[in-house]
Motif scaffolding. Structure first.
Motif, PDB file in Angstrom:
ATOM      1  N   LYS A   1     -10.377  -3.314  -6.661  1.00 46.12           N
ATOM      2  CA  LYS A   1     -11.147  -3.687  -5.480  1.00 46.12           C
ATOM      3  C   LYS A   1     -11.792  -5.026  -5.766  1.00 46.12           C
ATOM      4  CE  LYS A   1     -15.788  -1.931  -6.081  1.00 46.12           C
ATOM      5  NZ  LYS A   1     -16.833  -1.189  -5.403  1.00 46.12           N
TER       6      LYS A   1
ATOM      7  N   TYR B   1      -8.900   1.944 -10.091  1.00 42.27           N
ATOM      8  CA  TYR B   1      -8.213   1.255  -8.997  1.00 42.27           C
ATOM      9  C   TYR B   1      -8.794  -0.140  -8.847  1.00 42.27           C
ATOM     10  CZ  TYR B   1     -12.260   2.222  -5.965  1.00 42.27           C
ATOM     11  OH  TYR B   1     -13.515   2.270  -5.428  1.00 42.27           O
TER      12      TYR B   1
ATOM     13  N   TYR C   1      -1.528   6.988   1.859  1.00 40.16           N
ATOM     14  CA  TYR C   1      -2.939   6.715   1.581  1.00 40.16           C
ATOM     15  C   TYR C   1      -3.196   5.222   1.644  1.00 40.16           C
ATOM     16  CZ  TYR C   1      -2.107  11.292  -0.430  1.00 40.16           C
ATOM     17  OH  TYR C   1      -1.711  12.577  -0.617  1.00 40.16           O
ATOM     18  N   GLU C   2      -4.404   4.853   2.003  1.00 44.49           N
ATOM     19  CA  GLU C   2      -4.764   3.441   2.005  1.00 44.49           C
ATOM     20  C   GLU C   2      -5.152   3.044   0.592  1.00 44.49           C
ATOM     21  OE1 GLU C   2      -8.254   1.778   4.151  1.00 44.49           O
ATOM     22  OE2 GLU C   2      -6.678   0.744   5.273  1.00 44.49           O
ATOM     23  N   ARG C   3      -4.129   3.040  -0.267  1.00 47.80           N
ATOM     24  CA  ARG C   3      -4.320   2.707  -1.671  1.00 47.80           C
ATOM     25  C   ARG C   3      -3.288   1.660  -2.066  1.00 47.80           C
ATOM     26  NH1 ARG C   3      -2.359   6.840  -5.114  1.00 47.80           N
ATOM     27  NH2 ARG C   3      -1.195   5.356  -6.323  1.00 47.80           N
TER      28      ARG C   3
ATOM     29  N   LYS D   1       0.830  -1.204   0.000  1.00 46.63           N
ATOM     30  CA  LYS D   1       0.000   0.000   0.000  1.00 46.63           C
ATOM     31  C   LYS D   1       0.861   1.249   0.000  1.00 46.63           C
ATOM     32  CE  LYS D   1      -3.391  -2.486   2.640  1.00 46.63           C
ATOM     33  NZ  LYS D   1      -3.530  -2.901   3.996  1.00 46.63           N
ATOM     34  N   HIS D   2       0.296   2.337  -0.494  1.00 51.80           N
ATOM     35  CA  HIS D   2       0.950   3.633  -0.478  1.00 51.80           C
ATOM     36  C   HIS D   2       1.237   4.007   0.967  1.00 51.80           C
ATOM     37  CE1 HIS D   2       1.371   7.997  -0.879  1.00 51.80           C
ATOM     38  NE2 HIS D   2       1.726   7.753  -2.133  1.00 51.80           N
TER      39      HIS D   2
ATOM     40  N   THR E   1      -0.615  -0.221  -4.193  1.00 53.73           N
ATOM     41  CA  THR E   1       0.344   0.123  -5.244  1.00 53.73           C
ATOM     42  C   THR E   1       0.807  -1.123  -5.997  1.00 53.73           C
ATOM     43  OG1 THR E   1       2.216   0.002  -3.720  1.00 53.73           O
ATOM     44  CG2 THR E   1       1.190   2.167  -4.031  1.00 53.73           C
TER      45      THR E   1
ATOM     46  N   GLU F   1      -0.307  -1.803  -9.565  1.00 51.23           N
ATOM     47  CA  GLU F   1      -1.750  -1.695  -9.741  1.00 51.23           C
ATOM     48  C   GLU F   1      -2.095  -1.483 -11.215  1.00 51.23           C
ATOM     49  OE1 GLU F   1      -5.355   0.514  -7.478  1.00 51.23           O
ATOM     50  OE2 GLU F   1      -3.785   1.826  -8.273  1.00 51.23           O
TER      51      GLU F   1
END
Length: 108
Positions: free
Chosen positions: A70, A68, A14-16, A10-11, A18, A34
């Motif tokens: 999910k 993104y 941010y809770e994103r 994750k980044h 990568t 991603e």
């Protein structure tokens, strides 16, 4: 190709996601950014997450014009991808040292 997602990176802010770490249907471990995973899904590859007796398909969503990853809704919180363990750095292959051997002269 089909991939079972086993971990994510994750980044830092941010809770994103990568990167995702996956095992192929042939047992090979691969890691994708991603964007690489999104492009693979668009070209027909399938990704899924298995946990708690459930399997959820990884899909592409969009937020403010940015795609993104999910999982499809399966009633489990938090999102299956975000709940996966952190991907450890893949071990780098050990390359044995090379030794140069001088060629023998072809003259007699």
């Amino acid at each position: 190709m089909k991939y079972s997602v086993t971990c994510t990176t994750k980044h830092s802010t941010y809770e994103r996601i990568t990167h995702i770490g996956c095992v192929t249907d042939t047992g090979l471990y691969q890691r994708f950014t991603e964007d690489e995973a999104i492009n693979r899904i668009r070209s027909g590859d399938e990704f899924h997450v298995t946990g708690g007796g459930y399997t959820a398909k990884v899909i592409i969503a969009e937020h403010e014009g940015r795609p993104y990853l999910k999982t499809e809704r399966d009633g489990i919180r938090p999102d299956n991808l975000l709940a996966l363990k952190h991907c450890e750095e893949a071990p780098k292959p050990v390359v044995p040292p090379t030794r140069t051997v001088p060629a023998h002269s072809h003259s007699v």
